[in-house]
Design a protein around this motif. Sequence first.
Motif, short mmCIF file in Angstrom:
data_model
loop_
_atom_site.label_atom_id
_atom_site.label_comp_id
_atom_site.label_asym_id
_atom_site.label_seq_id
_atom_site.Cartn_x
_atom_site.Cartn_y
_atom_site.Cartn_z
N SER A 97 -19.38 48.49 18.50
CA SER A 97 -20.05 47.33 19.09
C SER A 97 -21.57 47.47 18.97
CB SER A 97 -19.66 47.18 20.57
OG SER A 97 -20.35 46.09 21.15
N GLY A 98 -22.18 46.47 18.40
CA GLY A 98 -23.63 46.43 18.33
C GLY A 98 -24.23 45.38 19.24
N GLU A 99 -23.37 44.67 19.97
CA GLU A 99 -23.84 43.58 20.84
C GLU A 99 -23.59 43.86 22.31
OE1 GLU A 99 -21.79 40.14 19.47
OE2 GLU A 99 -22.89 40.01 17.58
N GLU A 100 -22.52 44.60 22.63
CA GLU A 100 -22.14 44.84 24.01
C GLU A 100 -22.22 46.34 24.32
OE1 GLU A 100 -18.81 41.78 25.34
OE2 GLU A 100 -18.26 42.78 23.47
N SER A 101 -22.40 46.64 25.57
CA SER A 101 -22.37 48.03 26.01
C SER A 101 -20.93 48.45 26.25
CB SER A 101 -23.18 48.19 27.29
OG SER A 101 -22.58 47.49 28.37
N ALA A 102 -20.73 49.74 26.42
CA ALA A 102 -19.38 50.26 26.66
C ALA A 102 -18.81 49.74 27.97
CB ALA A 102 -19.42 51.79 26.67
N ASP A 149 -18.27 44.93 15.34
CA ASP A 149 -18.68 43.71 16.04
C ASP A 149 -20.16 43.81 16.42
OD1 ASP A 149 -18.68 41.36 17.45
OD2 ASP A 149 -17.49 42.08 19.14
N SER A 150 -21.03 43.20 15.66
CA SER A 150 -20.81 42.38 14.48
C SER A 150 -21.69 42.91 13.35
CB SER A 150 -21.18 40.94 14.78
OG SER A 150 -22.58 40.86 15.04
N ILE A 151 -21.50 42.41 12.14
CA ILE A 151 -22.22 42.92 10.97
C ILE A 151 -23.69 42.52 11.02
CG2 ILE A 151 -21.73 40.89 9.55
CD1 ILE A 151 -21.85 44.62 8.45
N GLN A 152 -24.03 41.44 11.72
CA GLN A 152 -25.43 41.00 11.80
C GLN A 152 -26.30 41.93 12.65
OE1 GLN A 152 -22.99 38.73 11.59
NE2 GLN A 152 -23.69 37.75 9.70
N CYS A 205 -20.96 52.49 20.60
CA CYS A 205 -22.04 51.50 20.62
C CYS A 205 -23.21 52.04 19.80
CB CYS A 205 -22.48 51.20 22.06
SG CYS A 205 -21.16 50.51 23.09
N GLU A 206 -23.31 51.62 18.58
CA GLU A 206 -24.31 52.09 17.63
C GLU A 206 -24.54 51.01 16.59
OE1 GLU A 206 -27.15 53.77 15.93
OE2 GLU A 206 -26.22 55.06 17.46
N THR A 207 -25.77 50.95 16.03
CA THR A 207 -26.09 49.93 15.04
C THR A 207 -26.54 50.52 13.70
OG1 THR A 207 -28.38 49.78 15.87
CG2 THR A 207 -26.74 48.25 16.80
N ASP A 208 -26.67 51.83 13.60
CA ASP A 208 -27.07 52.45 12.34
C ASP A 208 -25.83 52.59 11.46
OD1 ASP A 208 -27.72 54.44 10.28
OD2 ASP A 208 -29.58 54.71 11.42
N THR A 209 -25.81 51.89 10.34
CA THR A 209 -24.63 51.87 9.48
C THR A 209 -24.32 53.23 8.90
OG1 THR A 209 -25.22 49.59 8.91
CG2 THR A 209 -23.56 50.67 7.54
N GLN A 210 -25.32 53.97 8.49
CA GLN A 210 -25.08 55.28 7.89
C GLN A 210 -24.49 56.26 8.90
OE1 GLN A 210 -29.10 55.83 6.40
NE2 GLN A 210 -28.40 55.52 4.29
N ILE A 211 -24.99 56.24 10.13
CA ILE A 211 -24.44 57.10 11.18
C ILE A 211 -22.99 56.72 11.46
CG2 ILE A 211 -24.62 57.72 13.63
CD1 ILE A 211 -27.62 57.48 13.39
N LEU A 212 -22.72 55.42 11.48
CA LEU A 212 -21.37 54.94 11.76
C LEU A 212 -20.39 55.37 10.67
CD1 LEU A 212 -22.20 51.34 13.05
CD2 LEU A 212 -21.36 53.27 14.41
N CYS A 213 -20.79 55.23 9.42
CA CYS A 213 -19.90 55.62 8.32
C CYS A 213 -19.65 57.13 8.30
CB CYS A 213 -20.49 55.16 6.98
SG CYS A 213 -20.45 53.35 6.76
N GLU A 214 -20.68 57.92 8.66
CA GLU A 214 -20.47 59.36 8.75
C GLU A 214 -19.50 59.71 9.88
OE1 GLU A 214 -21.34 61.83 6.84
OE2 GLU A 214 -22.25 60.41 5.44
N ILE A 261 -8.54 53.05 4.98
CA ILE A 261 -8.33 52.56 6.34
C ILE A 261 -8.78 51.11 6.41
CG2 ILE A 261 -8.59 54.82 7.41
CD1 ILE A 261 -11.45 54.04 8.13
N PRO A 262 -8.13 50.28 7.21
CA PRO A 262 -8.55 48.87 7.34
C PRO A 262 -9.76 48.75 8.26
CG PRO A 262 -6.62 49.27 8.69
CD PRO A 262 -6.89 50.55 7.96
N ILE A 263 -10.68 47.88 7.89
CA ILE A 263 -11.87 47.61 8.70
C ILE A 263 -11.97 46.10 8.91
CG2 ILE A 263 -14.39 47.70 8.82
CD1 ILE A 263 -14.38 50.26 7.32
N ILE A 264 -12.09 45.68 10.15
CA ILE A 264 -12.29 44.27 10.50
C ILE A 264 -13.74 44.09 10.91
CG2 ILE A 264 -11.54 42.35 11.94
CD1 ILE A 264 -8.90 43.73 12.34
N ILE A 265 -14.43 43.18 10.23
CA ILE A 265 -15.85 42.93 10.46
C ILE A 265 -16.03 41.54 11.06
CG2 ILE A 265 -18.12 42.71 9.38
CD1 ILE A 265 -17.20 44.64 7.23
N VAL A 266 -16.77 41.45 12.14
CA VAL A 266 -17.09 40.17 12.76
C VAL A 266 -18.39 39.64 12.16
CG1 VAL A 266 -17.65 38.97 14.91
CG2 VAL A 266 -15.91 40.76 14.89
#
Length: 457
Positions: free
Chosen positions: A122-127, A170-173, A148-157, A206-211
């Motif tokens: 989640s990049g929009e809401e807190s835990a 949630d969400s890609i923007q 809850c993180e917005t850095d794409t590289q950290i998330l992929c790692e 693995i399946p990934i669902i992107i909002v």
Amino acid sequence: MAPKSKTVYVCSNCGYESAKWYGQCPSCFEWNTLLEELRAPMSGKTTSTAKSMAKAMSLKEIDHITEHRYATGIGELDLVLGGGLVKGSVVLLSGDPGIGKSTILLQICQTLGRRLRVLYISGEESAHQIKLRADRLGVTTDNLTVLCETDTQILCEHIRSAKPDAVIVDSIQTMNIQELTSSPGSVTQVRESTNLFVRTAKSLDIPIIIVGHVNKDGNIAGPKVLEHIVDTVLYFEGERNLSYRILRTEKNRFGSTNEIGVFEMTDHGLKEVKNPSQMMIAGRPKNTSGTCIACVMEGSRPILAEVQGLVTPTGFGNPRRMTTGFDFARLAMLLAVLEKRCGYFFGTMDCYVNVVGGMKLDEPASDLTVAMALISSLKDKVVKDDVIAFGEIGLAGEVRGVNACDQRVKEAIRLGFHTCVLPIHNARTLSDDLKKEIQIVGVRTIRKAFEAVTDET
């Protein structure tokens, strides 16, 4: 001396790049879509002597692997996806704010979490906000983790190290890559972040669902390439003043693109509607002129919808034409055919067409239904309540045949209709068993169709 960064202008609609700003994009011809971005130079030296390790394979050498799908626990969503969530696929879910995107994704975590480990990013809401919504929706699985993180590289790692079975973004923007100088939500950030998630999904299987958010025109915000690189694109539709939501497929590499899912928004989340036809015609007025029932095909599913027409003398110099759920240009064509070929005069009349329940009729088979509703209101004659009509109308005033006629008639029989008005060509091809269960009225012209189902001829 380090090379300087350069400024480029990128179109938010098509991704066209230019060294200077234009009011109109030279590629897609949209206005005011070029956004300024600071492009950092590539670091390090590149060589042209690198040898490719890719190896071409013949079709016979490729192993046949049956696609593996995960059931989401929501039948309507599985239908739209083509049978479930495909392993290693990337799904883009888009819709208006507050339509229910985050709600339905958190709901499927309950079913997926029974045998899969799900990571909710989640990049929009807190835990704490996600926890409150999960309690309201009854999501209690222990296999759901929230990040809850917005850095794409950290998330992929993190995905590579934790190796979850399914991921929701949630969400890609809101995602960003630190090496890029543009702000989150820009064309470059959205494109590169999505590319990174796609590569991660394919490499780990693995399946990934992107909002994805939408812009003011209702299209997915960001570059158009965003829809090309994902496997499936889903759109959530619905009116704010109605509780019903429709999930449509715009692209699907693993199933049909014609299926829809119907949901109802309740206090405890989205509830699937297993009988959309019954829902669409519920509360229909009896013995009222200007109403008729249509049957349209949404993929493999026939759905009945109530079409209302209102024709009244105009109080303006030019008569008004308004539609809700029906194409405006199609209405103008039908009115011209009704005047020229059938002798019904609408030149000094305001005409309104409404499809009840928030449905959108974009199939030509609904032409006959709309025409009969308009004529019924103009003549103030009631179309019988047990009548269903479908057929395409040509410019010569003829009623032309449509596909999937048997399925439409069976749906009408199931819901208790006694008369079906359809093109003469389709009436001849129906089986005798269906003709015994419902009265079939095959017509060639619009006037014959209307006269056959009204109390007066």
